[in-house]
Write a protein that holds these residues in place. Structure first.
Motif, PDB file in Angstrom:
ATOM      1  N   GLY A  67      -6.107  12.267   2.342  1.00 58.41           N
ATOM      2  CA  GLY A  67      -6.520  11.812   3.666  1.00 58.41           C
ATOM      3  C   GLY A  67      -5.923  10.445   3.983  1.00 58.41           C
ATOM      4  N   GLY A  68      -4.740  10.164   3.471  1.00 60.92           N
ATOM      5  CA  GLY A  68      -4.065   8.888   3.729  1.00 60.92           C
ATOM      6  C   GLY A  68      -4.538   7.759   2.826  1.00 60.92           C
ATOM      7  N   GLU A  69      -5.614   8.003   2.056  1.00 57.04           N
ATOM      8  CA  GLU A  69      -6.131   6.941   1.172  1.00 57.04           C
ATOM      9  C   GLU A  69      -5.510   7.087  -0.202  1.00 57.04           C
ATOM     10  N   PHE A  70      -4.281   6.583  -0.305  1.00 52.60           N
ATOM     11  CA  PHE A  70      -3.509   6.764  -1.527  1.00 52.60           C
ATOM     12  C   PHE A  70      -4.078   5.932  -2.662  1.00 52.60           C
ATOM     13  N   PRO A  71      -3.917   6.442  -3.888  1.00 48.17           N
ATOM     14  CA  PRO A  71      -4.257   5.600  -5.038  1.00 48.17           C
ATOM     15  C   PRO A  71      -3.291   4.412  -5.071  1.00 48.17           C
ATOM     16  N   LEU A  72      -3.689   3.382  -5.781  1.00 45.68           N
ATOM     17  CA  LEU A  72      -2.932   2.128  -5.755  1.00 45.68           C
ATOM     18  C   LEU A  72      -1.441   2.326  -6.008  1.00 45.68           C
ATOM     19  N   TRP A  73      -1.093   3.142  -6.999  1.00 46.51           N
ATOM     20  CA  TRP A  73       0.322   3.248  -7.378  1.00 46.51           C
ATOM     21  C   TRP A  73       1.181   3.852  -6.281  1.00 46.51           C
ATOM     22  N   LEU A  74       0.560   4.628  -5.348  1.00 48.84           N
ATOM     23  CA  LEU A  74       1.330   5.254  -4.272  1.00 48.84           C
ATOM     24  C   LEU A  74       1.210   4.514  -2.944  1.00 48.84           C
ATOM     25  N   ALA A  75       0.192   3.696  -2.784  1.00 44.88           N
ATOM     26  CA  ALA A  75      -0.097   3.099  -1.473  1.00 44.88           C
ATOM     27  C   ALA A  75       1.075   2.242  -0.984  1.00 44.88           C
ATOM     28  N   PRO A  76       1.481   2.455   0.280  1.00 48.66           N
ATOM     29  CA  PRO A  76       2.602   1.662   0.805  1.00 48.66           C
ATOM     30  C   PRO A  76       2.280   0.165   0.757  1.00 48.66           C
ATOM     31  N   VAL A  77       1.078  -0.212   1.248  1.00 47.45           N
ATOM     32  CA  VAL A  77       0.621  -1.597   1.103  1.00 47.45           C
ATOM     33  C   VAL A  77      -0.516  -1.556   0.096  1.00 47.45           C
ATOM     34  N   GLN A  78      -0.302  -2.174  -1.048  1.00 45.60           N
ATOM     35  CA  GLN A  78      -1.313  -2.083  -2.105  1.00 45.60           C
ATOM     36  C   GLN A  78      -2.425  -3.113  -1.915  1.00 45.60           C
ATOM     37  N   ALA A  79      -2.057  -4.289  -1.430  1.00 43.87           N
ATOM     38  CA  ALA A  79      -3.054  -5.352  -1.261  1.00 43.87           C
ATOM     39  C   ALA A  79      -2.823  -6.070   0.060  1.00 43.87           C
ATOM     40  N   LYS A  80      -3.858  -6.053   0.896  1.00 43.34           N
ATOM     41  CA  LYS A  80      -3.803  -6.780   2.154  1.00 43.34           C
ATOM     42  C   LYS A  80      -4.396  -8.156   1.890  1.00 43.34           C
ATOM     43  N   ILE A  81      -3.613  -9.226   2.111  1.00 47.14           N
ATOM     44  CA  ILE A  81      -4.116 -10.572   1.850  1.00 47.14           C
ATOM     45  C   ILE A  81      -4.603 -11.170   3.163  1.00 47.14           C
ATOM     46  N   ILE A  82      -5.865 -11.602   3.167  1.00 50.41           N
ATOM     47  CA  ILE A  82      -6.508 -12.053   4.397  1.00 50.41           C
ATOM     48  C   ILE A  82      -6.929 -13.517   4.273  1.00 50.41           C
ATOM     49  N   PRO A  83      -6.111 -14.452   4.826  1.00 49.85           N
ATOM     50  CA  PRO A  83      -6.535 -15.850   4.852  1.00 49.85           C
ATOM     51  C   PRO A  83      -7.665 -16.008   5.879  1.00 49.85           C
ATOM     52  N   VAL A  84      -8.709 -16.786   5.538  1.00 54.78           N
ATOM     53  CA  VAL A  84      -9.855 -16.889   6.458  1.00 54.78           C
ATOM     54  C   VAL A  84      -9.504 -17.718   7.694  1.00 54.78           C
ATOM     55  N   SER A  85      -8.452 -18.544   7.598  1.00 55.58           N
ATOM     56  CA  SER A  85      -7.929 -19.202   8.800  1.00 55.58           C
ATOM     57  C   SER A  85      -6.478 -19.596   8.545  1.00 55.58           C
ATOM     58  N   ASP A  86      -5.825 -20.075   9.617  1.00 55.32           N
ATOM     59  CA  ASP A  86      -4.406 -20.455   9.508  1.00 55.32           C
ATOM     60  C   ASP A  86      -4.148 -21.463   8.385  1.00 55.32           C
ATOM     61  N   LEU A  87      -5.188 -22.252   8.094  1.00 51.50           N
ATOM     62  CA  LEU A  87      -5.035 -23.310   7.089  1.00 51.50           C
ATOM     63  C   LEU A  87      -4.628 -22.758   5.731  1.00 51.50           C
ATOM     64  N   PHE A  88      -4.923 -21.478   5.516  1.00 50.37           N
ATOM     65  CA  PHE A  88      -4.707 -20.922   4.179  1.00 50.37           C
ATOM     66  C   PHE A  88      -3.549 -19.929   4.130  1.00 50.37           C
ATOM     67  N   ASN A  89      -2.751 -19.890   5.220  1.00 49.07           N
ATOM     68  CA  ASN A  89      -1.609 -18.969   5.237  1.00 49.07           C
ATOM     69  C   ASN A  89      -0.614 -19.285   4.118  1.00 49.07           C
ATOM     70  N   ASP A  90      -0.411 -20.585   3.850  1.00 46.98           N
ATOM     71  CA  ASP A  90       0.547 -20.953   2.797  1.00 46.98           C
ATOM     72  C   ASP A  90       0.076 -20.442   1.441  1.00 46.98           C
ATOM     73  N   TYR A  91      -1.224 -20.601   1.190  1.00 47.20           N
ATOM     74  CA  TYR A  91      -1.759 -20.126  -0.086  1.00 47.20           C
ATOM     75  C   TYR A  91      -1.633 -18.599  -0.170  1.00 47.20           C
ATOM     76  N   ALA A  92      -1.905 -17.930   0.966  1.00 51.16           N
ATOM     77  CA  ALA A  92      -1.783 -16.472   1.013  1.00 51.16           C
ATOM     78  C   ALA A  92      -0.348 -16.049   0.684  1.00 51.16           C
ATOM     79  N   ASP A  93       0.625 -16.775   1.248  1.00 52.69           N
ATOM     80  CA  ASP A  93       2.033 -16.453   0.976  1.00 52.69           C
ATOM     81  C   ASP A  93       2.363 -16.620  -0.500  1.00 52.69           C
ATOM     82  N   GLN A  94       1.752 -17.664  -1.067  1.00 49.91           N
ATOM     83  CA  GLN A  94       2.005 -17.947  -2.475  1.00 49.91           C
ATOM     84  C   GLN A  94       1.453 -16.807  -3.359  1.00 49.91           C
ATOM     85  N   VAL A  95       0.248 -16.342  -3.023  1.00 46.31           N
ATOM     86  CA  VAL A  95      -0.337 -15.207  -3.757  1.00 46.31           C
ATOM     87  C   VAL A  95       0.567 -13.984  -3.608  1.00 46.31           C
TER      88      VAL A  95
END
Ligand SMILES: [Zn+2]
Ligand SMILES: [Zn+2]
Length: 645
Positions: free
Chosen positions: A532-560
């Motif tokens: 149903g489109g909910e692929f297991p991790l090894w197949l998922a096109p995007v495995q991890a969506k990184i969500i910074p709580v505000s713009d202030l943390f975009n740099d840290y998100a990029d680093q992760v």
């Protein structure tokens, strides 16, 4: 007179006794449950007299034949209801089909029938079911029957009877009556309409009379029926679920691929779709290498002379594409086998070289009429996970066992439930009987040595050899043929393949064709619907969506994200200026298996808050970036199934 029951016991009956009488003689409960009777393997009405000495079995709701019977009954009830609601409607045919039934109608000009009418049709049908109207059979002469349907202006029925006279020399036909409705019908039917326990009309479509586009366009009403309300509810739920999981719809929603009139039947793979493809491809590459296959790559354009030797020119030309190159006719390959044979033939082979196993993610093209194309499930541009094994006859059994084990290893990763079918020699075939005997025995021995259950399909093998097909049940209980292991004596003969035996003589090798996904395209289509489109991790096109709580943390998100990319993982940063709640909701919709929320606390501690798909209630786990990489990498490396915890 005497009849024999399935357990071998004999039953004494009065002369002229019917199937119903036989059921009653066995027991009252059985008589109540009886729907029809099987007489010497032929399904019949309970009301018909039995022939002396017949082999008998009473059909009840538990018999595999019951559903088809009930669905055909329901088609008649549908026709009865439609004729009452639309006087003057002409009826044509109404058979049971897989998963249900249909009836084709020619409605009066001014009738505008749509699925909005289903409710009132069903209400009428329910009246007839409640009334427990019996199905009665009447055998009459064809003249009488034609007369009857002519007076009623039922031209389609008249045409059907005339054809029965021309094609079968019919002198009589049978009519079945339930309540106010009488139909031309071979039967059989259950005793009465009360045996229909649950039904539903499902869809409406146009259909040409006799499938002929030059003839009248009729209205086909589809429905389904079951022996219990629970079974119907389960079936309807499955249809709903299948609609939600339709790979064409999810393919668009998840931005995996698209189709275009620019090249019908050939998917355009988008970056997200290619990520799934590549993950499967890695699995394919890794396992083929581990199992002694050598990867090859062969051209898609090959001289027509080759296709003449292979037999494709004679047998398969209509499904092939051709082109002239510098006045030389070439065919685009519909199969890889003749090309792999060229590699085998490029050198002298000795028995010491065998078995030789070639694998190729082989791109083939097959012409499928545009009407039959269906998303990724039926395409013209096909990438097979193809393999050919060249071996001695003595090696067949071992090689087949290896192929089956390979298949089970692959299917286990996806949680598919396998079912095997062994198909043996057809009437039209090449090769002598002794060779077929040995080949079939080798396949059977392989299955038995592995302790595998299988269904036997006598006569269903390919003309060039017997085969084992691997069917898989997906998460919706639907069955797909994925893998095949086919023996082939014909190709080695046609291409005069040889190896030098330990006796220094020339021998013919045997060829095994083997595919496990079938094709990458169709396999991905099946996987999209299976998950149903909910692929297991090894197949998922995007495995991890990184969500910074505000713009202030975009740099840290990029680093992760960069750390994950360096570890071979597939993250994506949602750097939009949106609320965290909205970003999480959209990440859920994108079906990413993991969400990583980062804010001040995480940045200062060098951690991430890890949230798994569908765990809204649970507390998020805090992991350092190093721990996160370890956890995700292990899960990908194992190709862990979502249901494996
Ligand atoms: Zn019928
Ligand atoms: Zn092949």
């Amino acid at each position: 007179m005497k009849v024999t029951l399935p357990d071998g016991t004999e039953l004494q009956l009065e002369e002229g006794a019917t199937g119903g009488d036989a059921a009653l003689a066995i027991g009252e409960g059985l008589a109540r449950a009886a729907l029809a009777v099987s007489v010497n393997g032929e399904l019949r009405d309970l009301a018909r007299p039995l022939p002396d000495g017949a082999q008998l079995s009473i059909i009840t709701g538990k018999s595999p034949e019951a559903l088809e019977l009930i669905r055909h009954d329901t088609a008649h009830v549908l026709a009865a209801a439609v004729m009452e609601l639309w006087p003057g409607v002409k009826i044509s045919i109404g058979p049971a089909i897989e998963n249900g039934f249909y009836y084709d109608f020619d409605f009066p000009e001014d009738a505008e029938v749509s699925d909005a009418d289903f409710e009132r049709i069903e209400t009428k049908m329910r009246e007839h079911v409640k009334a427990k109207e019996s199905f009665t059979r009447q055998d009459i002469s064809v003249q009488e029957a034609i007369e009857k349907f002519k007076t009623e202006n039922q031209d389609y029925k008249v045409e059907l009877i005339e054809d029965l006279i021309t094609n079968e020399g019919a002198e009589t036909v049978s009519l079945y009556t339930n309540g106010p409705f009488t139909d031309l019908c071979r039967g059989p039917h259950a005793t009465d309409t009360g045996k229909i326990k649950a039904f539903k009309l499902t869809s409406i479509a146009g259909a040409y009379w006799r499938g002929d586009a030059k003839r009248q366009m009729l209205t086909r009403i589809y429905g389904t029926a079951f022996l219990s309300k629970e079974d119907l509810a389960e079936h309807l739920h499955m249809i709903e679920e299948a609609k939600k999981r339709d790979h064409r719809r999810l393919g668009k929603q998840l931005d995996l691929f698209h189709f275009s009139e620019i090249s019908p039947g050939s998917p355009f793979w988008h970056p997200n779709g290619m990520k799934i493809w590549n993950s499967l491809h890695e699995l394919w590459t890794e396992q083929n290498a581990r199992r002694g296959y050598n990867r090859v790559k062969t051209p898609i354009l090959l001289d027509v002379d080759l296709w003449k030797i292979s037999g494709h020119w004679d047998k398969y030309r209509d499904n092939m594409y051709f082109t002239d190159i510098e006045d030389r006719p070439m065919g685009i390959k519909p199969m890889n086998c003749p090309a792999h044979i060229q590699i085998y033939k490029s050198e002298r082979r000795s028995y010491r070289d065998l078995p030789i196993r070639y694998s190729e993610d082989g791109l083939v093209h097959r012409h499928e009429p545009s009407g039959t194309l269906h998303g990724l499930m039926r395409v013209r541009h096909i990438t097979q996970d193809d393999a050919h094994i060249f071996c001695t006859e003595e090696q067949i059994q071992d090689e087949v066992i290896q192929c089956l084990r390979f298949g089970f290893y692959i299917y286990e990763i996806f949680g598919f439930e396998p079912k095997l079918e062994l198909s043996t020699r057809p009437e039209q075939r090449v090769g002598d009987d002794a060779t077929w005997d040995r080949a079939e025995a080798a396949l059977e021995n392989a299955l038995q040595a592995e302790g595998l259950e299988y269904e036997l399909n006598p006569g269903d093998g390919a003309f060039y050899g017997p085969k084992i097909d691997l069917h898989m049940k997906d998460s919706l209980g639907r069955s797909w043929q994925l893998g095949t292991v086919q023996l082939d004596f014909s190709m080695p003969e046609r291409f005069e393949l040889a190896y030098t035996g330990d006796d220094n003589d020339e021998h013919r090798p045997v060829m095994i064709h083997r595919a496990l996904f079938g094709s990458f395209e169709r396999f991905i289509g099946i996987l999209i619907e299976h998950y149903g489109g909910e692929f297991p991790l090894w197949l998922a096109p995007v495995q991890a969506k990184i969500i910074p709580v505000s713009d202030l943390f975009n740099d840290y998100a990029d680093q992760v994200a960069q750390t994950l990319v360096d570890a071979g993982l597939r993250p994506d940063v949602d750097a939009r200026t949106e609320s965290v709640g909205k970003k999480i909701r959209e990440a859920e919709l994108s079906k990413a298996p993991v969400m990583l929320v980062v804010g001040a606390e995480e940045r200062d501690a060098g951690t991430v808050s890890v949230r798994r798909r569908h765990n809204a209630g649970d507390d998020d786990a805090k992991l350092t970036i190093g721990e996160l990489v370890d956890v995700l990498s292990a899960e990908v490396a194992e190709r862990r199934r979502p249901d494996a915890g």
